[in-house]
Design an enzyme around this catalytic site. Structure first.
Site, PDB file in Angstrom:
ATOM      1  N   SER A  84       0.857  -1.185   0.000  1.00 25.29           N
ATOM      2  CA  SER A  84       0.000   0.000   0.000  1.00 25.29           C
ATOM      3  C   SER A  84       0.891   1.231   0.000  1.00 25.29           C
ATOM      4  O   SER A  84       1.704   1.424   0.908  1.00 25.29           O
ATOM      5  CB  SER A  84      -0.907  -0.002   1.237  1.00 25.29           C
ATOM      6  OG  SER A  84      -1.734   1.127   1.264  1.00 25.29           O
ATOM      7  N   LYS A  90      -1.421  -1.143  -4.168  1.00 18.74           N
ATOM      8  CA  LYS A  90      -2.576  -0.317  -3.820  1.00 18.74           C
ATOM      9  C   LYS A  90      -2.126   1.131  -3.716  1.00 18.74           C
ATOM     10  O   LYS A  90      -1.195   1.444  -2.979  1.00 18.74           O
ATOM     11  CB  LYS A  90      -3.221  -0.756  -2.512  1.00 18.74           C
ATOM     12  CG  LYS A  90      -4.456   0.076  -2.164  1.00 18.74           C
ATOM     13  CD  LYS A  90      -5.250  -0.517  -1.018  1.00 18.74           C
ATOM     14  CE  LYS A  90      -4.759  -0.040   0.322  1.00 18.74           C
ATOM     15  NZ  LYS A  90      -5.683  -0.405   1.417  1.00 18.74           N
ATOM     16  N   LYS A 115      -3.079   5.041  -2.808  1.00 18.41           N
ATOM     17  CA  LYS A 115      -3.979   5.987  -2.172  1.00 18.41           C
ATOM     18  C   LYS A 115      -4.264   7.124  -3.148  1.00 18.41           C
ATOM     19  O   LYS A 115      -3.339   7.630  -3.802  1.00 18.41           O
ATOM     20  CB  LYS A 115      -3.357   6.546  -0.891  1.00 18.41           C
ATOM     21  CG  LYS A 115      -3.097   5.499   0.184  1.00 18.41           C
ATOM     22  CD  LYS A 115      -4.386   4.983   0.792  1.00 18.41           C
ATOM     23  CE  LYS A 115      -4.115   4.045   1.960  1.00 18.41           C
ATOM     24  NZ  LYS A 115      -5.366   3.584   2.612  1.00 18.41           N
ATOM     25  N   ASP A 153      -7.371   3.262  -3.443  1.00 18.87           N
ATOM     26  CA  ASP A 153      -8.101   3.435  -2.190  1.00 18.87           C
ATOM     27  C   ASP A 153      -8.298   4.928  -1.944  1.00 18.87           C
ATOM     28  O   ASP A 153      -7.325   5.675  -1.772  1.00 18.87           O
ATOM     29  CB  ASP A 153      -7.317   2.802  -1.045  1.00 18.87           C
ATOM     30  CG  ASP A 153      -8.041   2.894   0.290  1.00 18.87           C
ATOM     31  OD1 ASP A 153      -9.211   3.321   0.304  1.00 18.87           O
ATOM     32  OD2 ASP A 153      -7.430   2.544   1.317  1.00 18.87           O
ATOM     33  N   GLU A 173     -11.447   1.164  -3.874  1.00 17.86           N
ATOM     34  CA  GLU A 173     -11.806   0.975  -2.474  1.00 17.86           C
ATOM     35  C   GLU A 173     -12.374   2.269  -1.883  1.00 17.86           C
ATOM     36  O   GLU A 173     -11.772   3.327  -1.987  1.00 17.86           O
ATOM     37  CB  GLU A 173     -10.573   0.529  -1.692  1.00 17.86           C
ATOM     38  CG  GLU A 173     -10.848   0.154  -0.250  1.00 17.86           C
ATOM     39  CD  GLU A 173      -9.593  -0.332   0.458  1.00 17.86           C
ATOM     40  OE1 GLU A 173      -9.649  -0.488   1.683  1.00 17.86           O
ATOM     41  OE2 GLU A 173      -8.550  -0.531  -0.211  1.00 17.86           O
ATOM     42  N   ASP A 230     -14.771  -0.483   2.632  1.00 13.22           N
ATOM     43  CA  ASP A 230     -13.844  -0.575   3.759  1.00 13.22           C
ATOM     44  C   ASP A 230     -14.461   0.123   4.966  1.00 13.22           C
ATOM     45  O   ASP A 230     -15.071  -0.511   5.824  1.00 13.22           O
ATOM     46  CB  ASP A 230     -12.508   0.057   3.356  1.00 13.22           C
ATOM     47  CG  ASP A 230     -11.470   0.062   4.465  1.00 13.22           C
ATOM     48  OD1 ASP A 230     -11.728  -0.542   5.526  1.00 13.22           O
ATOM     49  OD2 ASP A 230     -10.405   0.663   4.289  1.00 13.22           O
ATOM     50  N   LYS A 257     -11.400  -5.787   8.013  1.00 15.08           N
ATOM     51  CA  LYS A 257     -10.379  -5.402   8.987  1.00 15.08           C
ATOM     52  C   LYS A 257     -10.894  -5.851  10.346  1.00 15.08           C
ATOM     53  O   LYS A 257     -11.706  -5.163  10.970  1.00 15.08           O
ATOM     54  CB  LYS A 257     -10.133  -3.892   8.939  1.00 15.08           C
ATOM     55  CG  LYS A 257      -9.475  -3.421   7.654  1.00 15.08           C
ATOM     56  CD  LYS A 257      -9.277  -1.916   7.639  1.00 15.08           C
ATOM     57  CE  LYS A 257      -8.497  -1.478   6.396  1.00 15.08           C
ATOM     58  NZ  LYS A 257      -8.414   0.003   6.291  1.00 15.08           N
ATOM     59  N   GLY A 279      -5.395  -3.835   6.546  1.00 19.46           N
ATOM     60  CA  GLY A 279      -4.610  -3.541   7.736  1.00 19.46           C
ATOM     61  C   GLY A 279      -4.816  -2.115   8.204  1.00 19.46           C
ATOM     62  O   GLY A 279      -5.275  -1.250   7.453  1.00 19.46           O
TER      63      GLY A 279
END
Length: 376
Positions: A138, A164, A166, A191, A216, A241, A265, A293
């Site tokens: 990530s 992934k 952001k 995400d 996400e 999420d 999560k 996570g």
């Protein structure tokens, strides 16, 4: 199994790699750990995934400690004998609404103690079947796209099976395009952490061109109906999420068609029992799963691996080696490592959440405070 003592510890670890997402930057991590000790002297550990401030949801370290101290810990002591950890969420904590992170902290410690007492791994006790978990990296928001590419050039040779990214307004289309051009065959996801709004639907349509495995949490958690409409307009699967804090949230989102994927999560979903319920419902309704996570130290990683070993988890997880976020300061010994193929082994033959213990030197170096509570 009967609980005799519960101790809450606060530790603070510096981040080896500061992580910037759409609503803030993490440069260090203050973590609450719970140790549940049984009358037989067995100690089980659980980790809170709350943060010091309101960075993800309304729970913080302060609210978690207050709820555990004033409500949840007395509930556990009053319960007497615990025959199985499922009782914690299904019966003992059931009268109290909300506070899933606080509940998960103590429930996970009970799972660990119970499984150590009975000589079984948490993975097997939950019904886990997978022996190793595929992992992805990530990557947070960087000062420039070049800086992002430099970070990926360091991480990708380690074996990660997914990237992934952001994203937020002003840090999305050009970033995704550059990464997709550099890694044409890699699984790539994005995400948003709720950075977009329903008015951005046309902008989000552009994401379809990049063959993403998922988007996400494009909207804030409350926009389930709007995300159902967005999913109808996109070829790219939506993953939820922050919208999912309980089995009820999962059921409502799946029934509304708000997503095709869910990120479990366990520390935010109320613990291992509630997360297993989410897993089972998603399996029944054809919704894909992966394990996310929340910048856990090694204690939380052990619980992540246990839940991610369930058969419905089919996408690479945000589970990292102990070293990745905190360098050599993580408080467990031995560390948990990802192999060169991008997998972390599930210790399904070790009682509890893993073979590790707390390294006393590193633990006390990171230690901020402790509070202990004893059954009356």
């Amino acid at each position: 199994m009967k609980i005799d003592k519960i101790t809450l510890h606060c530790i603070k670890l510096n981040m080896r790699i500061p992580l910037e997402i759409s609503y803030g930057v993490f440069a260090d991590r203050e973590i609450i750990l719970a140790c549940v000790t049984t009358t037989d002297g067995v100690c089980g550990y659980g980790e809170s995934v709350a943060y010091p401030g309101i960075m993800s949801g309304m729970e913080t370290n302060l609210t978690n400690v207050a709820v555990m101290e004033e409500l949840l810990i007395p509930m556990l002591f009053a319960a007497g004998d615990i025959e199985h950890p499922d009782q914690v969420s299904e019966r003992i904590f059931a009268p109290l609404d909300g506070n899933p992170r606080a509940k998960a902290t103590l429930e996970n410690a009970v799972w660990d103690a119970y499984c150590k007492t009975n000589g079984i791994s948490v993975s097997r006790a939950l019904g886990g079947t997978q022996k190793k978990i595929a992992c992805g990296v990530s990557v947070g928001i960087k000062p420039s796209i070049d800086a992002l590419m430099e970070a990926l050039a360091v991480d990708m040779p380690l074996g990660f099976q997914r990237i992934k990214l952001k994203v937020k307004h002003g840090w999305d289309i050009d970033v995704i395009r550059r990464v997709r051009e550099a890694y044409p065959d890699m699984i790539i996801t994005v995400d948003a952490n709720g950075a977009y709004e329903p008015k951005d639907l046309e902008h989000l349509r552009q994401f379809d061109q990049f063959d993403l495995a998922m988007i996400e949490q494009p909207y804030k958690g409350c926009y389930l109906a709007e995300m159902a409409e967005l999913q109808k307009q996109l070829n790219t699967p939506i993953c939820l999420d922050e919208s999912i804090e309980s089995f009820y949230d999962c059921k409502r989102a799946v029934d509304m068609g708000s997503c095709r994927i869910i990120n479990i999560k366990q520390g935010r979903n109320g613990g291992l029992t509630e997360s297993r319920k989410i897993h089972d419902y998603c399996q029944q309704h054809g919704v894909a799963l992966w394990c996310g996570g929340m910048l856990e130290c090694g204690v939380g990683i052990g619980a992540q691996l246990a839940i991610a070993s369930l058969p419905g988890f089919t996408l690479p997880a945000d589970i990292f080696s102990s070293y990745y976020w905190f360098g050599n300061d993580d408080v467990i010994e031995p560390f948990i490592y990802m192999d060169e193929q991008g997998y972390i082994k599930v210790e399904d033959d070790v009682p509890g959440i893993g073979s590790f213990t707390l390294d006393q030197q590193r633990f006390w170096r990171a230690h901020q405070w402790s509070k202990s509570y004893t059954a009356k």
